[in-house]
Design a protein around this motif. Sequence first.
Motif, short mmCIF file in Angstrom:
data_model
loop_
_atom_site.label_atom_id
_atom_site.label_comp_id
_atom_site.label_asym_id
_atom_site.label_seq_id
_atom_site.Cartn_x
_atom_site.Cartn_y
_atom_site.Cartn_z
N PRO A 277 51.77 39.05 22.95
CA PRO A 277 52.71 38.87 24.07
C PRO A 277 53.83 39.91 24.01
O PRO A 277 54.17 40.42 22.94
CB PRO A 277 53.24 37.45 23.86
CG PRO A 277 53.06 37.18 22.41
CD PRO A 277 51.82 37.92 22.00
N PHE B 154 60.59 34.23 22.79
CA PHE B 154 60.48 34.90 24.08
C PHE B 154 61.83 34.98 24.79
O PHE B 154 62.03 35.80 25.67
CB PHE B 154 59.45 34.20 24.98
CG PHE B 154 59.89 32.85 25.53
CD1 PHE B 154 60.77 32.75 26.59
CD2 PHE B 154 59.39 31.68 24.99
CE1 PHE B 154 61.16 31.52 27.09
CE2 PHE B 154 59.77 30.45 25.47
CZ PHE B 154 60.66 30.37 26.53
N GLN C 234 59.94 35.46 31.55
CA GLN C 234 58.61 36.00 31.32
C GLN C 234 57.71 36.00 32.56
O GLN C 234 57.00 36.97 32.79
CB GLN C 234 57.92 35.21 30.18
CG GLN C 234 58.65 35.27 28.85
CD GLN C 234 58.78 36.69 28.31
OE1 GLN C 234 57.94 37.55 28.57
NE2 GLN C 234 59.85 36.96 27.57
N PHE D 123 49.65 38.70 28.52
CA PHE D 123 50.14 38.04 27.31
C PHE D 123 49.21 38.17 26.11
O PHE D 123 49.56 37.74 25.01
CB PHE D 123 50.40 36.56 27.59
CG PHE D 123 51.54 36.31 28.54
CD1 PHE D 123 52.58 37.20 28.65
CD2 PHE D 123 51.56 35.17 29.33
CE1 PHE D 123 53.63 36.98 29.52
CE2 PHE D 123 52.62 34.92 30.19
CZ PHE D 123 53.66 35.84 30.29
N GLN D 124 48.01 38.71 26.31
CA GLN D 124 47.08 38.83 25.19
C GLN D 124 46.66 40.29 25.00
O GLN D 124 46.64 41.05 25.98
CB GLN D 124 45.84 37.96 25.44
CG GLN D 124 46.13 36.48 25.43
CD GLN D 124 44.87 35.64 25.61
OE1 GLN D 124 43.75 36.13 25.61
NE2 GLN D 124 45.05 34.33 25.78
N ALA E 242 49.35 32.36 25.02
CA ALA E 242 50.02 32.88 23.83
C ALA E 242 50.49 31.69 23.02
O ALA E 242 50.17 30.55 23.33
CB ALA E 242 51.19 33.79 24.22
#
Length: 313
Positions: A298, A243, A106, A294-295, A159
């Motif tokens: 995500p 994730f 990520q 991520f907002q 997140a």
Amino acid sequence: MDRSTEMAVFAKVVEEGSFSAAARVLKLTPSAVSKQIARLEDRLGVRLLNRTTRRLSATEEGSAFYQRAARILADIDEAETAVTQLHAAPRGTLRINCGIAFGKHQIGPLIPEFLARYPELTVEMTLTDALSDLVEEGHDVAVRFGPLQDSSMVARQLAVSRRAICASPAYFERCGVPKHPSELAEHNCLTFSNMPHLNDWIFRLPEGGEYRIKADGNFSASNGETIHEMVLASLGVARLAEFLVGPEVREGKLMRVLQPFYRDIEVPINAVYPTRRHLSPKVRAFVDFLVEKFQPIPPWESADAGPKPWEAA
């Protein structure tokens, strides 16, 4: 001179221990410094300093005034620094600390875009699942899971992390698909060797209540990345972060199971850095960049059109 200047002159005299030493630092004459102190004492109506031919010291009132003055001057410096840094270009080396799996899947893929946006920066990223001391090890910012453990740090939530129970289609074809959590006792459950709490799997029952199992199998590892590789190799069943396994689920390389029973716990994913005081432009830029990416949703969730492991089938 205004009051803040008088305060600054007084604080410097206390810190330097003499009028002459303070004058050199402030680039004033000793007589100008002496006049400022006299004017301040006259205005306050108290003696702040005891003076002799050999030494200078703060009175009780002077010590109390200095403590307050030092805090006020520090706040002024911080306010000026904050305003200045709003327009300062991030530069230098940004040292990032992150867990192996999240860093690889990520954070790492975002670094080229971040560096293209801030060309005067260089990034040094350390990936480890060991909990390190940011200040002691020289990291500027870390990405951590769970609640903040150190009150001297600041956490900004990026997140939440959810987990899925999954295995490869080949494994399920060989060993069968579990229809109830109790059937996991007959399966090879891959576990974490250094975080035993992650091996406690909790499920909710349709009739109410919980069903818990202690995952057990013939393979354990100290990080989710290695367990992920073993799941893809059809070794067994694992409980891994969304994730991490989201792309393989979408591609059909992994299958989620027991979704109607799975009771997930949302774990906050935070950007963590030392105290807000004098936050550097490079840290501010990186944290704001992560929040942007991520907002509100995500990428590992927004790209997944299929059912979520925390939703009943």
